[in-house]
Scaffold this motif. Sequence first.
Motif, PDB file in Angstrom:
ATOM      1  N   MET A 100      -4.682  -8.247   9.477  1.00 15.67           N
ATOM      2  CA  MET A 100      -4.829  -7.982   8.062  1.00 15.67           C
ATOM      3  C   MET A 100      -4.645  -6.507   7.773  1.00 15.67           C
ATOM      4  O   MET A 100      -5.478  -5.655   8.499  1.00 15.67           O
ATOM      5  CB  MET A 100      -6.040  -8.644   7.440  1.00 15.67           C
ATOM      6  N   ALA A 101      -4.174  -6.092   6.601  1.00 16.32           N
ATOM      7  CA  ALA A 101      -3.896  -4.884   6.043  1.00 16.32           C
ATOM      8  C   ALA A 101      -5.268  -4.033   6.052  1.00 16.32           C
ATOM      9  O   ALA A 101      -6.099  -4.445   5.471  1.00 16.32           O
ATOM     10  CB  ALA A 101      -3.219  -4.571   5.110  1.00 16.32           C
ATOM     11  N   ASP A 102      -5.625  -2.711   6.552  1.00 15.83           N
ATOM     12  CA  ASP A 102      -6.594  -2.084   6.232  1.00 15.83           C
ATOM     13  C   ASP A 102      -6.716  -1.354   4.674  1.00 15.83           C
ATOM     14  O   ASP A 102      -5.557  -0.973   4.493  1.00 15.83           O
ATOM     15  CB  ASP A 102      -6.494  -0.974   7.335  1.00 15.83           C
ATOM     16  N   VAL A 103      -7.685  -1.723   4.066  1.00 13.88           N
ATOM     17  CA  VAL A 103      -7.687  -0.986   2.667  1.00 13.88           C
ATOM     18  C   VAL A 103      -7.462   0.265   2.574  1.00 13.88           C
ATOM     19  O   VAL A 103      -6.533   0.661   1.562  1.00 13.88           O
ATOM     20  CB  VAL A 103      -9.120  -1.456   2.015  1.00 13.88           C
ATOM     21  N   THR A 104      -7.584   1.263   3.424  1.00 15.25           N
ATOM     22  CA  THR A 104      -7.547   2.609   3.451  1.00 15.25           C
ATOM     23  C   THR A 104      -5.995   2.852   3.449  1.00 15.25           C
ATOM     24  O   THR A 104      -5.629   3.989   2.926  1.00 15.25           O
ATOM     25  CB  THR A 104      -8.170   3.340   4.832  1.00 15.25           C
ATOM     26  N   GLU A 105      -5.232   2.204   4.162  1.00 20.29           N
ATOM     27  CA  GLU A 105      -3.765   2.216   4.111  1.00 20.29           C
ATOM     28  C   GLU A 105      -3.197   2.128   2.605  1.00 20.29           C
ATOM     29  O   GLU A 105      -2.251   2.759   2.470  1.00 20.29           O
ATOM     30  CB  GLU A 105      -3.107   1.270   5.005  1.00 20.29           C
ATOM     31  N   PHE A 106      -3.863   1.726   1.708  1.00 17.28           N
ATOM     32  CA  PHE A 106      -3.295   1.685   0.295  1.00 17.28           C
ATOM     33  C   PHE A 106      -3.435   2.873  -0.400  1.00 17.28           C
ATOM     34  O   PHE A 106      -2.803   3.292  -1.339  1.00 17.28           O
ATOM     35  CB  PHE A 106      -4.222   0.535  -0.390  1.00 17.28           C
ATOM     36  N   ARG A 107      -4.064   3.881   0.133  1.00 17.33           N
ATOM     37  CA  ARG A 107      -4.264   5.408  -0.495  1.00 17.33           C
ATOM     38  C   ARG A 107      -2.949   5.960  -0.519  1.00 17.33           C
ATOM     39  O   ARG A 107      -2.672   6.758  -1.043  1.00 17.33           O
ATOM     40  CB  ARG A 107      -5.394   6.022   0.278  1.00 17.33           C
ATOM     41  N   ASP A 108      -2.300   5.521   0.507  1.00 18.24           N
ATOM     42  CA  ASP A 108      -1.011   6.343   0.610  1.00 18.24           C
ATOM     43  C   ASP A 108       0.182   5.650  -0.366  1.00 18.24           C
ATOM     44  O   ASP A 108       1.449   6.273  -0.286  1.00 18.24           O
ATOM     45  CB  ASP A 108      -0.263   6.256   2.257  1.00 18.24           C
ATOM     46  N   LEU A 109      -0.217   4.874  -0.942  1.00 26.33           N
ATOM     47  CA  LEU A 109       0.846   4.159  -1.813  1.00 26.33           C
ATOM     48  C   LEU A 109       0.337   4.469  -3.390  1.00 26.33           C
ATOM     49  O   LEU A 109      -0.655   4.194  -3.667  1.00 26.33           O
ATOM     50  CB  LEU A 109       1.016   2.807  -1.642  1.00 26.33           C
ATOM     51  N   SER A 110       1.274   4.858  -4.173  1.00 32.74           N
ATOM     52  CA  SER A 110       1.014   5.307  -5.392  1.00 32.74           C
ATOM     53  C   SER A 110       0.992   3.908  -6.350  1.00 32.74           C
ATOM     54  O   SER A 110       1.642   2.915  -5.936  1.00 32.74           O
ATOM     55  CB  SER A 110       2.051   6.090  -6.181  1.00 32.74           C
ATOM     56  N   PRO A 111       0.299   3.857  -7.541  1.00 36.26           N
ATOM     57  CA  PRO A 111       0.435   2.781  -8.398  1.00 36.26           C
ATOM     58  C   PRO A 111       1.747   2.255  -8.672  1.00 36.26           C
ATOM     59  O   PRO A 111       2.019   1.054  -8.794  1.00 36.26           O
ATOM     60  CB  PRO A 111      -0.445   3.179  -9.486  1.00 36.26           C
TER      61      PRO A 111
ATOM     62  N   ALA B 293      -5.563 -11.970  -0.942  1.00 43.72           N
ATOM     63  CA  ALA B 293      -4.644 -12.709  -0.282  1.00 43.72           C
ATOM     64  C   ALA B 293      -3.211 -12.310   0.088  1.00 43.72           C
ATOM     65  O   ALA B 293      -2.561 -12.884   0.982  1.00 43.72           O
ATOM     66  CB  ALA B 293      -4.761 -14.230  -0.849  1.00 43.72           C
ATOM     67  N   ARG B 294      -2.827 -11.410  -0.680  1.00 49.46           N
ATOM     68  CA  ARG B 294      -1.395 -11.119  -0.479  1.00 49.46           C
ATOM     69  C   ARG B 294      -1.323  -9.584  -0.024  1.00 49.46           C
ATOM     70  O   ARG B 294      -0.311  -8.922   0.001  1.00 49.46           O
ATOM     71  CB  ARG B 294      -0.801 -11.142  -2.177  1.00 49.46           C
ATOM     72  N   ARG B 295      -2.406  -8.982   0.292  1.00 45.33           N
ATOM     73  CA  ARG B 295      -2.558  -7.646   0.546  1.00 45.33           C
ATOM     74  C   ARG B 295      -1.652  -7.023   1.520  1.00 45.33           C
ATOM     75  O   ARG B 295      -1.022  -6.108   1.640  1.00 45.33           O
ATOM     76  CB  ARG B 295      -3.781  -6.893   0.695  1.00 45.33           C
ATOM     77  N   ALA B 296      -1.531  -7.751   2.881  1.00 43.54           N
ATOM     78  CA  ALA B 296      -0.728  -7.432   3.911  1.00 43.54           C
ATOM     79  C   ALA B 296       0.871  -7.414   3.544  1.00 43.54           C
ATOM     80  O   ALA B 296       1.452  -6.566   3.915  1.00 43.54           O
ATOM     81  CB  ALA B 296      -0.895  -8.415   5.056  1.00 43.54           C
ATOM     82  N   GLN B 297       1.374  -8.509   2.884  1.00 44.02           N
ATOM     83  CA  GLN B 297       2.712  -8.500   2.455  1.00 44.02           C
ATOM     84  C   GLN B 297       3.138  -7.382   1.464  1.00 44.02           C
ATOM     85  O   GLN B 297       4.085  -6.866   1.347  1.00 44.02           O
ATOM     86  CB  GLN B 297       3.033  -9.724   1.823  1.00 44.02           C
ATOM     87  N   VAL B 298       2.115  -7.108   0.529  1.00 42.70           N
ATOM     88  CA  VAL B 298       2.389  -6.364  -0.641  1.00 42.70           C
ATOM     89  C   VAL B 298       2.326  -4.749   0.060  1.00 42.70           C
ATOM     90  O   VAL B 298       3.025  -4.200  -0.325  1.00 42.70           O
ATOM     91  CB  VAL B 298       1.135  -6.170  -1.438  1.00 42.70           C
ATOM     92  N   LEU B 299       1.471  -4.620   1.126  1.00 41.42           N
ATOM     93  CA  LEU B 299       1.419  -3.445   1.889  1.00 41.42           C
ATOM     94  C   LEU B 299       2.730  -2.973   2.747  1.00 41.42           C
ATOM     95  O   LEU B 299       3.379  -2.053   2.264  1.00 41.42           O
ATOM     96  CB  LEU B 299       0.350  -3.304   2.817  1.00 41.42           C
ATOM     97  N   HIS B 300       3.167  -4.033   3.173  1.00 46.26           N
ATOM     98  CA  HIS B 300       4.513  -3.972   3.977  1.00 46.26           C
ATOM     99  C   HIS B 300       5.939  -3.651   2.968  1.00 46.26           C
ATOM    100  O   HIS B 300       6.695  -2.890   3.083  1.00 46.26           O
ATOM    101  CB  HIS B 300       4.697  -5.496   4.689  1.00 46.26           C
ATOM    102  N   ASP B 301       5.784  -4.471   1.807  1.00 48.00           N
ATOM    103  CA  ASP B 301       6.751  -4.557   0.886  1.00 48.00           C
ATOM    104  C   ASP B 301       6.819  -3.114   0.150  1.00 48.00           C
ATOM    105  O   ASP B 301       7.934  -2.416   0.062  1.00 48.00           O
ATOM    106  CB  ASP B 301       6.840  -5.422  -0.286  1.00 48.00           C
ATOM    107  N   ALA B 302       5.891  -2.486  -0.387  1.00 47.27           N
ATOM    108  CA  ALA B 302       5.430  -1.234  -0.896  1.00 47.27           C
ATOM    109  C   ALA B 302       5.987  -0.261   0.024  1.00 47.27           C
ATOM    110  O   ALA B 302       6.551   0.708  -0.414  1.00 47.27           O
ATOM    111  CB  ALA B 302       4.183  -1.144  -1.428  1.00 47.27           C
ATOM    112  N   ARG B 303       5.461  -0.086   1.141  1.00 48.58           N
ATOM    113  CA  ARG B 303       5.701   0.835   2.315  1.00 48.58           C
ATOM    114  C   ARG B 303       7.409   0.893   2.492  1.00 48.58           C
ATOM    115  O   ARG B 303       8.064   1.903   2.501  1.00 48.58           O
ATOM    116  CB  ARG B 303       5.214   0.704   3.793  1.00 48.58           C
ATOM    117  N   ALA B 304       8.062  -0.405   2.408  1.00 47.48           N
ATOM    118  CA  ALA B 304       9.537  -0.395   2.773  1.00 47.48           C
ATOM    119  C   ALA B 304      10.243   0.394   1.653  1.00 47.48           C
ATOM    120  O   ALA B 304      11.179   0.841   1.624  1.00 47.48           O
ATOM    121  CB  ALA B 304       9.882  -1.821   3.084  1.00 47.48           C
ATOM    122  N   LYS B 305       9.845  -0.230   0.435  1.00 49.41           N
ATOM    123  CA  LYS B 305      10.666   0.268  -0.680  1.00 49.41           C
ATOM    124  C   LYS B 305      10.312   1.853  -0.907  1.00 49.41           C
ATOM    125  O   LYS B 305      11.340   2.461  -1.289  1.00 49.41           O
ATOM    126  CB  LYS B 305       9.846  -0.225  -1.927  1.00 49.41           C
TER     127      LYS B 305
END
Length: 206
Positions: A1-12, A164-176
């Motif tokens: 599962m995605a680490d919460v801290t990884e979301f800090r690299d993604l803008s709103p 429940a969607r955080r891993a997929q959202v992290l993947h998709d946002a990073r790719a974009k």
Amino acid sequence: MADVTEFRDLSPTALADVLGRGQVMDIGVRPLWPAIPRVAGPAFTVRCPPGDNLMLHAAIHRAEPGSVIVVEAGDVDYALAGGNVCAVAQRRGIAAIVTDGVIRDLAEVRAMGFPVFARGVIPIPGTKKAVEPLNRQVRCGGVQVDAGDIVVADEEGIVVTPRARRAQVLHDARAKSAKEADETLDTWEEAHRARIDKILGKYGAL
């Protein structure tokens, strides 16, 4: 599962492009001091009825370090928190407070550098009488928030990723984000003009 801290690299902005409007808080919930750094963390949810702030004051002693306390406020007539509450939250490692209510002692909060996103400031505090369960589903800034959802907030806005969607959202946002980083302005402009011209042509507006 995605680490919460990884979301800090993604803008709103990047997250909003993936999640859509329904996961973005309305523009009334905003940073209360300039240049607030981006925060990201699991939601610790609180509901406060009109005129009362008891459960937020309880939450600062119960939320885990790194949490973003998300408060559904009953009104904007009484402050949910002030300088001391924010100072204790900061000392305990809480990442931020996000609320569709208001706070007080903004000068103190700004001076200590504690991130607060709210609808504004009022100097009169609420009472402490209403007991509500913590970490239940709340609605803040028009978004349904459950305990453990990932909140990312900065000057661009506040986005909530369902846990429940955080891993997929992290993947998709990073790719974009990666795709956009590799695109030059000339390439973007060419594609953008072609897209706009195509839409205008469809409506006979060229």
